[in-house]
Design a protein around this motif. Structure first.
Motif, short mmCIF file in Angstrom:
data_model
loop_
_atom_site.label_atom_id
_atom_site.label_comp_id
_atom_site.label_asym_id
_atom_site.label_seq_id
_atom_site.Cartn_x
_atom_site.Cartn_y
_atom_site.Cartn_z
N ILE A 153 0.86 -1.18 0.00
CA ILE A 153 0.00 0.00 0.00
C ILE A 153 0.90 1.23 0.00
O ILE A 153 1.55 1.54 0.99
N TYR A 175 -0.31 -4.19 -5.63
CA TYR A 175 -0.10 -2.88 -5.02
C TYR A 175 -1.35 -2.03 -5.17
O TYR A 175 -2.15 -2.19 -6.08
N TYR A 176 -1.50 -1.12 -4.22
CA TYR A 176 -2.55 -0.10 -4.28
C TYR A 176 -1.88 1.25 -4.06
O TYR A 176 -1.09 1.42 -3.13
N ASN A 177 -2.20 2.20 -4.92
CA ASN A 177 -1.59 3.52 -4.86
C ASN A 177 -2.62 4.53 -5.34
O ASN A 177 -3.59 4.17 -6.04
N ASP A 194 -7.54 -2.68 -6.26
CA ASP A 194 -8.09 -1.77 -5.27
C ASP A 194 -7.68 -2.24 -3.87
O ASP A 194 -7.24 -3.38 -3.68
N LYS A 195 -7.82 -1.36 -2.90
CA LYS A 195 -7.33 -1.67 -1.56
C LYS A 195 -8.05 -2.87 -0.95
O LYS A 195 -7.43 -3.71 -0.29
N GLU A 196 -9.34 -2.98 -1.19
CA GLU A 196 -10.11 -4.10 -0.62
C GLU A 196 -9.61 -5.43 -1.16
O GLU A 196 -9.40 -6.38 -0.40
N LEU A 199 -6.17 -6.30 0.40
CA LEU A 199 -6.26 -6.77 1.79
C LEU A 199 -6.79 -8.20 1.86
O LEU A 199 -6.33 -9.00 2.68
N VAL A 207 2.67 -1.47 4.57
CA VAL A 207 2.17 -0.11 4.45
C VAL A 207 3.35 0.84 4.29
O VAL A 207 4.24 0.90 5.14
N THR A 215 -4.01 10.01 5.02
CA THR A 215 -3.55 8.63 5.23
C THR A 215 -3.63 8.19 6.68
O THR A 215 -3.30 7.04 6.98
N THR A 218 -4.96 4.59 7.72
CA THR A 218 -5.14 3.84 6.46
C THR A 218 -5.52 2.40 6.75
O THR A 218 -6.32 1.78 6.04
N GLU A 223 -10.30 -2.40 7.65
CA GLU A 223 -9.25 -2.96 6.79
C GLU A 223 -8.70 -4.26 7.38
O GLU A 223 -8.49 -5.25 6.66
#
Length: 321
Positions: A153, A175-177, A194-196, A199, A207, A215, A218, A223
């Motif tokens: 992340i 990766y998520y950015n 995507d972040k979901e 995870l 992180v 942030t 985050t 999460e």
């Protein structure tokens, strides 16, 4: 007459010599203890430049007392210890030291990942405490790293350097950015999600975002609930990007398997902090960039930034342009 600068912690002689060629140098001589607030307040009123560390809180009150200050040179990549808005309002330049610590911090991040996954600290303590009396099939077993999925992340310089190390372990890197890095995807064989999704699918979540109001937390309760019960969280960014209360609850409730932390919301972290009591937490005292050569490079870059500002030039690493 040379311009006056103040340094908030004792530095190597070579860095002092670099600064002394241009400046009249005063310095807090204690290597271990931060400069007291009252000393810093006095110095800020009479110097043209300040060389400070991430541990120094350069807030609005301090900045407002400075009448001659031209530049604040922070020996760190992050600068959340400085009130940038207050400095900008007074026309004071603020600089940081990006780039030089990328590889060293990526080394430490991957080392922390390995130490946490394979329970190295716990195993070492087990041996030193005389508990090793036999071998058994599941004794001190940890999580496999080779071939696992790593989620990053925040794909900045350090994130990309970490991805390179992960590919050597044949890891699947997600990766998520806030923006996609198409060149990095092609060069490193990594995948944007995507972040979901990150995870949910990652065995290891690292992180690496800067600390900003956006942030903060985050990684929070929601999460952590998305992560696998066998997953490991690694934070070598800033303490505030992970909600420590939520992390503690997730660990004791077996929502995630372990955590490796080099940073905390309050530093130095109190020795009675609940996270430090857990056997599945590997905790370090913010040593991400603590390679000898790297720290000297950081100090030299901070000194160069300060000199440029003192001489009325625009430093390369100006953060409040």
């Amino acid at each position: 007459m040379k311009p006056k600068i103040y340094i908030t912690r004792k530095l190597p002689d070579a860095i002092i010599a670099q600064l002394s060629e241009v400046c009249e140098v005063s310095m807090w001589e204690n290597e271990e203890e931060p400069v007291p607030r009252e000393v810093l307040e006095k110095e800020m009123q009479q110097v043209n430049g300040l060389f400070c560390l991430l541990t120094d809180n350069i807030d609005k009150s301090l900045i407002s007392q400075s009448s001659q200050l031209k530049i604040i040179s922070n020996m760190a990549v992050g600068y959340n210890n400085i009130d940038i808005e207050a400095a900008t309002e007074k026309g004071i330049m603020v600089t940081n030291t990006p780039g030089v610590l990328t590889e060293t911090t990526a080394d430490l991040t991957f080392a922390l990942l390995m130490a946490t996954a394979r329970r190295l600290i716990e195993a070492s303590d087990y041996l030193h405490e005389g508990k090793w009396e036999t071998w058994s099939p599941m004794q001190l077993t940890g999580q496999d790293i080779y071939g696992a999925t790593l989620g990053i992340i925040g794909l900045g310089r350090i994130g990309e350097a970490l991805a390179k190390r992960a590919k050597g372990f044949d890891m699947n890197v997600l990766y998520y950015n806030r923006s996609r890095k198409f060149v990095a995807e092609e060069q490193l064989g990594i995948h944007y999600v995507d972040k979901e999704t990150l995870l949910k699918e990652s065995d290891f979540v690292c992180v690496l975002v800067p600390f900003t109001p956006e942030t903060k937390n985050t990684i929070d309760q929601n999460e952590l609930a998305l992560m696998k019960p066998s997953s490991v969280l690694i934070n070598t960014a800033r303490g505030g990007v992970v909600n420590e209360d939520a992390l503690y609850k997730a660990l004791i409730n077996n929502e995630i398997w372990a955590a490796g932390l080099d940073v905390f919301e309050v530093e130095p972290v109190p020795s009675d902090h609940p996270l430090l009591k857990l056997p599945n937490v590997v905790a370090l005292p913010h040593i991400g960039s603590a390679g000898i050569n790297t720290r000297i490079k950081m100090a030299s870059l901070a000194a160069s930034n300060l000199i440029e500002g003192i001489l009325g030039r625009i430093p390369k690493h100006l953060v409040n342009s």
